[in-house]
Write a protein that holds these residues in place. Structure first.
Motif, PDB file in Angstrom:
ATOM      1  N   SER A 124      -3.418  -3.264  -3.834  1.00 37.43           N
ATOM      2  CA  SER A 124      -3.456  -2.188  -2.849  1.00 37.43           C
ATOM      3  C   SER A 124      -2.035  -1.728  -2.594  1.00 37.43           C
ATOM      4  CB  SER A 124      -4.096  -2.661  -1.541  1.00 37.43           C
ATOM      5  OG  SER A 124      -3.219  -3.527  -0.826  1.00 37.43           O
ATOM      6  N   PHE A 125      -1.924  -0.547  -1.999  1.00 32.89           N
ATOM      7  CA  PHE A 125      -0.612   0.015  -1.696  1.00 32.89           C
ATOM      8  C   PHE A 125      -0.625   0.602  -0.298  1.00 32.89           C
ATOM      9  CE2 PHE A 125       2.383   3.815  -2.324  1.00 32.89           C
ATOM     10  CZ  PHE A 125       3.501   3.082  -1.936  1.00 32.89           C
ATOM     11  N   THR A 126       0.264   0.110   0.550  1.00 32.96           N
ATOM     12  CA  THR A 126       0.487   0.697   1.873  1.00 32.96           C
ATOM     13  C   THR A 126       1.799   1.464   1.832  1.00 32.96           C
ATOM     14  OG1 THR A 126      -0.753  -1.007   3.064  1.00 32.96           O
ATOM     15  CG2 THR A 126       0.902   0.229   4.311  1.00 32.96           C
ATOM     16  N   SER A 127       1.707   2.770   2.016  1.00 35.96           N
ATOM     17  CA  SER A 127       2.855   3.669   1.937  1.00 35.96           C
ATOM     18  C   SER A 127       3.240   4.110   3.340  1.00 35.96           C
ATOM     19  CB  SER A 127       2.497   4.893   1.087  1.00 35.96           C
ATOM     20  OG  SER A 127       3.469   5.904   1.197  1.00 35.96           O
ATOM     21  N   ILE A 128       4.535   3.924   3.678  1.00 37.60           N
ATOM     22  CA  ILE A 128       5.045   4.310   4.992  1.00 37.60           C
ATOM     23  C   ILE A 128       6.249   5.234   4.796  1.00 37.60           C
ATOM     24  CG2 ILE A 128       5.889   3.506   7.218  1.00 37.60           C
ATOM     25  CD1 ILE A 128       4.799   0.714   6.517  1.00 37.60           C
ATOM     26  N   SER A 129       6.115   6.465   5.206  1.00 35.19           N
ATOM     27  CA  SER A 129       7.250   7.409   5.249  1.00 35.19           C
ATOM     28  C   SER A 129       7.958   7.568   3.916  1.00 35.19           C
ATOM     29  CB  SER A 129       8.262   6.967   6.320  1.00 35.19           C
ATOM     30  OG  SER A 129       7.703   7.040   7.601  1.00 35.19           O
TER      31      SER A 129
END
Length: 302
Positions: A124-129
């Protein structure tokens, strides 16, 4: 909690400094920092994840205790992707990781999430800013035109991105960071909601910031001017700080076109949300990883 375990990872001759928390048998999480940070920016989040996950954060090339190769070619996205591969080989060779990126760490991670080199190795990938530069290139072509309803938002984002042009100038960025770098902590605590006792930034801040401008000069124009077709099958969580002065929500518009599994999670915070809201960021990373691990993640969430 005891401090992290430090290790050195060889990435084709470039040594990367990495730090680990938690049980090595737990689900793996890899945290990638942005500009002008080091892995220290993730420590409050890593400590909160360590009771359930095996967490790794590393200093990207040119930052912190990692090596600082010279020349723009050394900072191109393909080279950064190879570094991430070296990290995964070292810390989780047989199990896909839950990848989390912030700012340039997210831009850097999108290269792997949308590419084939690390296919099957990212759960999974959590992308922040930090958007995919190719996606932004397509977004500009579609929406930065007269009478498009998103044009005002695009123009506001362009105004907030003034520093990208500044980082392309010779000498001035280096002089600015060396003169004003000592005020960085005051800026974060005064305007970004970062607690004053946070163990950040590292003493290498000014040097990291100067070296890190190579990320902008090596990658921005090539990707924005010649965007590629970059879909992904990796489930994506977009954490969107609504008070981010660098990256506004408009840069996440249309991401649903590139992935079938996506969740948008706005948060009332500024750019350095992992420092100002570590508990909430850790919870969102854990919740998303749990959804992916048990197979209950729904398809595209608009």
């Amino acid at each position: 909690m005891t401090g992290p375990v430090a290790l050195r990872i060889d990435a084709d001759g470039v040594e990367l400094a990495a730090y680990q928390w938690g049980d090595a048998t737990a689900p793996p999480v890899v945290l990638v920092h942005g500009y002008p940070d080091t892995s220290a920016v993730w420590r409050p989040v890593a400590e909160r994840l360590a009771d359930r996950f095996h967490v790794t954060a590393f200093d990207v090339r040119g930052a912190g205790a990692s090596d600082r190769p010279r020349g723009l070619r050394a900072y191109r996205l393909a080279r950064l992707e190879a570094d991430l591969e070296a990290v995964l080989d070292a810390v989780s060779p047989d199990r896909p990781v839950h990848l989390v990126g912030h700012d340039w760490g997210s831009i850097h991670s999108w290269e792997s999430v949308t590419g084939s080199r690390l296919a099957g190795r990212i759960a999974s990938f959590t992308s922040i800013s930090g958007p995919c530069l190719d996606h932004v290139g397509h977004l500009i072509r579609a929406r930065l035109r007269p009478r498009h309803p998103d044009l005002p938002k695009m123009l506001r984002q362009a105004a907030r991105s003034w520093y990208i042009a500044y980082f392309h100038l010779p000498l001035l960025p280096a002089l600015t960071w060396r003169a004003l770098g000592h005020r960085w902590r005051a800026f974060l605590t005064g305007s970004q909601g970062v607690p004053g006792d946070t163990l950040y930034p590292d003493p290498t801040l000014a040097r990291d910031a100067v070296t890190g401008t190579a990320l902008y000069r090596a990658n921005m124009l090539p990707r924005l001017l010649r965007p590629r077709h970059r879909p992904t099958t990796v489930p994506v969580q977009l954490v969107i700080p609504t008070r981010d002065f660098c990256v506004t929500p408009v840069l996440s518009y249309g991401v649903e076109h590139w992935t079938r599994q996506i969740q948008r999670r706005p948060i009332d915070a500024g750019h350095w949300v992992q420092l100002s809201h570590p508990e909430e960021i850790a919870s969102r990373i854990a919740e998303f990883a749990d959804l992916v691990e048990d197979g209950s993640l729904a398809h595209t969430d608009h």
